[in-house]
Design a protein around this motif. Sequence first.
Motif, PDB file in Angstrom:
ATOM      1  N   PRO A  10      -7.759  -2.089  14.791  1.00  9.84           N
ATOM      2  CA  PRO A  10      -8.995  -2.880  14.729  1.00  9.84           C
ATOM      3  C   PRO A  10      -9.289  -3.603  16.046  1.00  9.84           C
ATOM      4  CG  PRO A  10      -7.437  -3.566  13.020  1.00  9.84           C
ATOM      5  CD  PRO A  10      -6.751  -2.562  13.865  1.00  9.84           C
ATOM      6  N   ARG A  11     -10.514  -3.503  16.498  1.00 11.35           N
ATOM      7  CA  ARG A  11     -10.983  -4.201  17.698  1.00 11.35           C
ATOM      8  C   ARG A  11     -12.455  -4.506  17.504  1.00 11.35           C
ATOM      9  NH1 ARG A  11      -8.655  -2.304  23.275  1.00 11.35           N
ATOM     10  NH2 ARG A  11      -9.666  -4.259  23.625  1.00 11.35           N
ATOM     11  N   CYS A  12     -12.879  -5.675  17.902  1.00 19.50           N
ATOM     12  CA  CYS A  12     -14.282  -6.058  17.774  1.00 19.50           C
ATOM     13  C   CYS A  12     -15.194  -5.153  18.603  1.00 19.50           C
ATOM     14  CB  CYS A  12     -14.471  -7.512  18.204  1.00 19.50           C
ATOM     15  SG  CYS A  12     -13.684  -8.694  17.093  1.00 19.50           S
ATOM     16  N   ALA A  13     -14.660  -4.533  19.635  1.00 17.66           N
ATOM     17  CA  ALA A  13     -15.470  -3.680  20.506  1.00 17.66           C
ATOM     18  C   ALA A  13     -16.077  -2.503  19.746  1.00 17.66           C
ATOM     19  CB  ALA A  13     -14.627  -3.161  21.668  1.00 17.66           C
ATOM     20  N   TYR A  14     -15.414  -2.003  18.703  1.00 20.85           N
ATOM     21  CA  TYR A  14     -15.977  -0.904  17.923  1.00 20.85           C
ATOM     22  C   TYR A  14     -16.040  -1.215  16.437  1.00 20.85           C
ATOM     23  CZ  TYR A  14     -11.050   0.333  18.735  1.00 20.85           C
ATOM     24  OH  TYR A  14      -9.698   0.302  18.909  1.00 20.85           O
ATOM     25  N   ALA A  19     -21.992  -6.664  18.039  1.00 27.11           N
ATOM     26  CA  ALA A  19     -22.902  -6.100  19.031  1.00 27.11           C
ATOM     27  C   ALA A  19     -22.358  -6.442  20.415  1.00 27.11           C
ATOM     28  CB  ALA A  19     -24.300  -6.676  18.861  1.00 27.11           C
ATOM     29  N   THR A  20     -22.161  -5.430  21.240  1.00 22.10           N
ATOM     30  CA  THR A  20     -21.582  -5.631  22.565  1.00 22.10           C
ATOM     31  C   THR A  20     -22.588  -6.305  23.489  1.00 22.10           C
ATOM     32  OG1 THR A  20     -20.238  -3.664  22.263  1.00 22.10           O
ATOM     33  CG2 THR A  20     -20.478  -4.457  24.502  1.00 22.10           C
ATOM     34  N   LEU A  21     -22.131  -7.354  24.159  1.00 19.78           N
ATOM     35  CA  LEU A  21     -22.943  -8.077  25.144  1.00 19.78           C
ATOM     36  C   LEU A  21     -22.211  -8.031  26.477  1.00 19.78           C
ATOM     37  CD1 LEU A  21     -23.857 -11.221  23.027  1.00 19.78           C
ATOM     38  CD2 LEU A  21     -25.267  -9.211  23.435  1.00 19.78           C
ATOM     39  N   GLY A  22     -22.245  -6.905  27.147  1.00 16.99           N
ATOM     40  CA  GLY A  22     -21.505  -6.744  28.391  1.00 16.99           C
ATOM     41  C   GLY A  22     -20.104  -6.236  28.101  1.00 16.99           C
ATOM     42  N   VAL A  26     -18.550  -9.808  22.685  1.00 21.70           N
ATOM     43  CA  VAL A  26     -19.094  -9.153  21.498  1.00 21.70           C
ATOM     44  C   VAL A  26     -19.665 -10.238  20.605  1.00 21.70           C
ATOM     45  CG1 VAL A  26     -18.531  -7.802  19.438  1.00 21.70           C
ATOM     46  CG2 VAL A  26     -17.457  -7.246  21.611  1.00 21.70           C
ATOM     47  N   LEU A  27     -20.873 -10.014  20.109  1.00 18.35           N
ATOM     48  CA  LEU A  27     -21.491 -10.953  19.184  1.00 18.35           C
ATOM     49  C   LEU A  27     -21.231 -10.453  17.765  1.00 18.35           C
ATOM     50  CD1 LEU A  27     -23.186 -13.459  18.745  1.00 18.35           C
ATOM     51  CD2 LEU A  27     -25.223 -12.037  18.915  1.00 18.35           C
ATOM     52  N   CYS A  28     -20.383 -11.179  17.047  1.00 17.96           N
ATOM     53  CA  CYS A  28     -19.957 -10.793  15.698  1.00 17.96           C
ATOM     54  C   CYS A  28     -20.820 -11.512  14.658  1.00 17.96           C
ATOM     55  CB  CYS A  28     -18.487 -11.167  15.511  1.00 17.96           C
ATOM     56  SG  CYS A  28     -17.859 -10.857  13.854  1.00 17.96           S
ATOM     57  N   LYS A  29     -21.196 -10.815  13.587  1.00 21.41           N
ATOM     58  CA  LYS A  29     -21.981 -11.421  12.505  1.00 21.41           C
ATOM     59  C   LYS A  29     -21.181 -12.482  11.767  1.00 21.41           C
ATOM     60  CE  LYS A  29     -24.779  -7.348  11.594  1.00 21.41           C
ATOM     61  NZ  LYS A  29     -25.131  -6.294  10.612  1.00 21.41           N
ATOM     62  N   LYS A  30     -19.856 -12.361  11.759  1.00 20.82           N
ATOM     63  CA  LYS A  30     -18.994 -13.293  11.032  1.00 20.82           C
ATOM     64  C   LYS A  30     -18.466 -14.431  11.904  1.00 20.82           C
ATOM     65  CE  LYS A  30     -18.429 -11.241   6.968  1.00 20.82           C
ATOM     66  NZ  LYS A  30     -18.571 -11.895   5.689  1.00 20.82           N
ATOM     67  N   LYS A  31     -18.009 -14.106  13.132  1.00 24.46           N
ATOM     68  CA  LYS A  31     -17.301 -15.072  13.972  1.00 24.46           C
ATOM     69  C   LYS A  31     -18.090 -15.588  15.162  1.00 24.46           C
ATOM     70  CE  LYS A  31     -13.349 -14.652  11.748  1.00 24.46           C
ATOM     71  NZ  LYS A  31     -12.612 -15.737  11.145  1.00 24.46           N
ATOM     72  N   MET A  33     -19.483 -15.375  19.000  1.00 21.46           N
ATOM     73  CA  MET A  33     -19.089 -14.767  20.271  1.00 21.46           C
ATOM     74  C   MET A  33     -17.575 -14.620  20.321  1.00 21.46           C
ATOM     75  SD  MET A  33     -20.833 -13.721  22.942  1.00 21.46           S
ATOM     76  CE  MET A  33     -22.281 -14.722  22.889  1.00 21.46           C
ATOM     77  N   VAL A  34     -17.094 -13.371  20.495  1.00 21.37           N
ATOM     78  CA  VAL A  34     -15.663 -13.089  20.531  1.00 21.37           C
ATOM     79  C   VAL A  34     -15.344 -12.117  21.663  1.00 21.37           C
ATOM     80  CG1 VAL A  34     -15.277 -13.500  18.063  1.00 21.37           C
ATOM     81  CG2 VAL A  34     -15.918 -11.228  18.836  1.00 21.37           C
ATOM     82  N   SER A  35     -14.070 -11.953  21.925  1.00 22.32           N
ATOM     83  CA  SER A  35     -13.593 -10.995  22.928  1.00 22.32           C
ATOM     84  C   SER A  35     -13.571  -9.596  22.312  1.00 22.32           C
ATOM     85  CB  SER A  35     -12.182 -11.398  23.366  1.00 22.32           C
ATOM     86  OG  SER A  35     -11.601 -10.389  24.143  1.00 22.32           O
ATOM     87  N   PRO A  36     -13.819  -8.536  23.093  1.00 25.65           N
ATOM     88  CA  PRO A  36     -13.788  -7.176  22.548  1.00 25.65           C
ATOM     89  C   PRO A  36     -12.432  -6.767  21.973  1.00 25.65           C
ATOM     90  CG  PRO A  36     -14.764  -7.178  24.738  1.00 25.65           C
ATOM     91  CD  PRO A  36     -14.237  -8.550  24.493  1.00 25.65           C
ATOM     92  N   GLY A  37     -11.347  -7.381  22.416  1.00 21.60           N
ATOM     93  CA  GLY A  37     -10.016  -7.049  21.926  1.00 21.60           C
ATOM     94  C   GLY A  37      -9.630  -7.772  20.651  1.00 21.60           C
ATOM     95  N   ASP A  38     -10.408  -8.744  20.232  1.00 24.28           N
ATOM     96  CA  ASP A  38     -10.117  -9.486  19.002  1.00 24.28           C
ATOM     97  C   ASP A  38     -10.416  -8.632  17.775  1.00 24.28           C
ATOM     98  OD1 ASP A  38      -9.472 -11.653  20.539  1.00 24.28           O
ATOM     99  OD2 ASP A  38     -11.331 -12.746  20.161  1.00 24.28           O
ATOM    100  N   HIS A  39      -9.986  -9.125  16.607  1.00 22.84           N
ATOM    101  CA  HIS A  39     -10.339  -8.499  15.340  1.00 22.84           C
ATOM    102  C   HIS A  39     -10.137  -9.511  14.223  1.00 22.84           C
ATOM    103  CE1 HIS A  39      -5.986  -7.904  15.214  1.00 22.84           C
ATOM    104  NE2 HIS A  39      -6.111  -7.833  13.903  1.00 22.84           N
TER     105      HIS A  39
END
Length: 71
Positions: A10-14, A19-22, A26-31, A33-39
């Motif tokens: 699991p990774r927020c990037a996919y 939604a990827t912002l650069g 990553v702009l997450c509907k739940k959390k 603004m997060v890092s792409p490596g988070d989950h």
Amino acid sequence: MGLFHKDIEPRCAYCAKGATLGEDKVLCKKKGMVSPGDHCGSFKYDPMKRTPPKPALLNTDKLSQEDFSLD
């Protein structure tokens, strides 16, 4: 590991909920603004967001004509 493998790390990037912002946000509907490596526990895999690794290059420098003969 294929693109549609069921055991994707699991990774927020996919994630379908992000939604990827650069390259570093990553702009997450739940959390938010997060890092792409988070989950998180709400991860839902979206195969269209994942970029598969590039294929390995064939090193032909060490090959000779004998490598291609059948005798």
